[in-house]
Design an enzyme around this catalytic site. Sequence first.
Site, PDB file in Angstrom:
ATOM      1  N   ASP A 279       5.598   4.847   5.356  1.00 24.84           N
ATOM      2  CA  ASP A 279       6.555   3.898   5.916  1.00 24.84           C
ATOM      3  C   ASP A 279       6.705   2.637   5.080  1.00 24.84           C
ATOM      4  O   ASP A 279       7.485   1.746   5.435  1.00 24.84           O
ATOM      5  CB  ASP A 279       6.207   3.554   7.370  1.00 24.84           C
TER       6      ASP A 279
ATOM      7  N   HIS B  88       0.853  -1.181   0.000  1.00 23.31           N
ATOM      8  CA  HIS B  88       0.000   0.000   0.000  1.00 23.31           C
ATOM      9  C   HIS B  88       0.894   1.237   0.000  1.00 23.31           C
ATOM     10  O   HIS B  88       2.128   1.119  -0.108  1.00 23.31           O
ATOM     11  CB  HIS B  88      -0.968  -0.003   1.186  1.00 23.31           C
TER      12      HIS B  88
END
Length: 258
Positions: A64, A60
């Site tokens: 991060d 996704h």
Amino acid sequence: MRVTFLGTGSAMPTGERFQTGILLEAAGDRLLVDCGSGVLHALATTDAGYEGVDTVLLTHHHLDHVADLLPLLKARWLAGAESLEIVGPPGTPDLVEDLLSVHEYLQDRIDLTLRSVDADDPFDVAGFTGEATGTRHSMPCLAYRLAHPDDGGDDTDPPVLGYSGDSEAFPELIDFFDGAAVLAHDCSFPDDVDVSNHPTPASLGEALASADAAVGRVYLTHLYPHTEGDHEAMLDSLADHYDGDVRFAHDGLSFEIR
């Protein structure tokens, strides 16, 4: 298949864990799954190096998991590499093109291939075969089953790595990983943190126990600072519900699955 955890941390750095990244190697092929901050540095410590990894698969688009994409592109360009492929959930090409619009000098430096994969549609990437399903997270996210067709024996199927991406734990997701030799699953917080979009040990243990799937060793990853110093208690909590082999992943952990 060799699995190397390059980053097992989260969006809150601890100084001990980079953000998310997993390197898969099989039959001469290499695939980087997620590319969070610090993953490029970790990749440079491996035998493959960033020169040897020309494909990234994203779960996704949270920062991060994507922060080192452009640093990877630039490092490969400076090292003389000629290509990079970035694959991920719908919207991945737009994400990368938007990043490049801010850093225009990186455009057209190497041959860049961008494509998306959809949940429930099998796909091939960097010599590996993949299957995807949606997770329960704060933005669209895919979990993956990944294998290499040349990694099995004459009479055995190739081993499967399951990777949850970021997600709450739920039985249907565990069922998606049925037969996986290794499952890397998000376990971001201990039980005393009230959280959505990520699991705690108790919720993950309950999902593992209530699912119909048979999975091999489970590695806990995507660890927030809240988990530090609490690993033993977290494993005990998970074991109250599930009696399988569960361990904490750490940066640099590398092993073969067969």
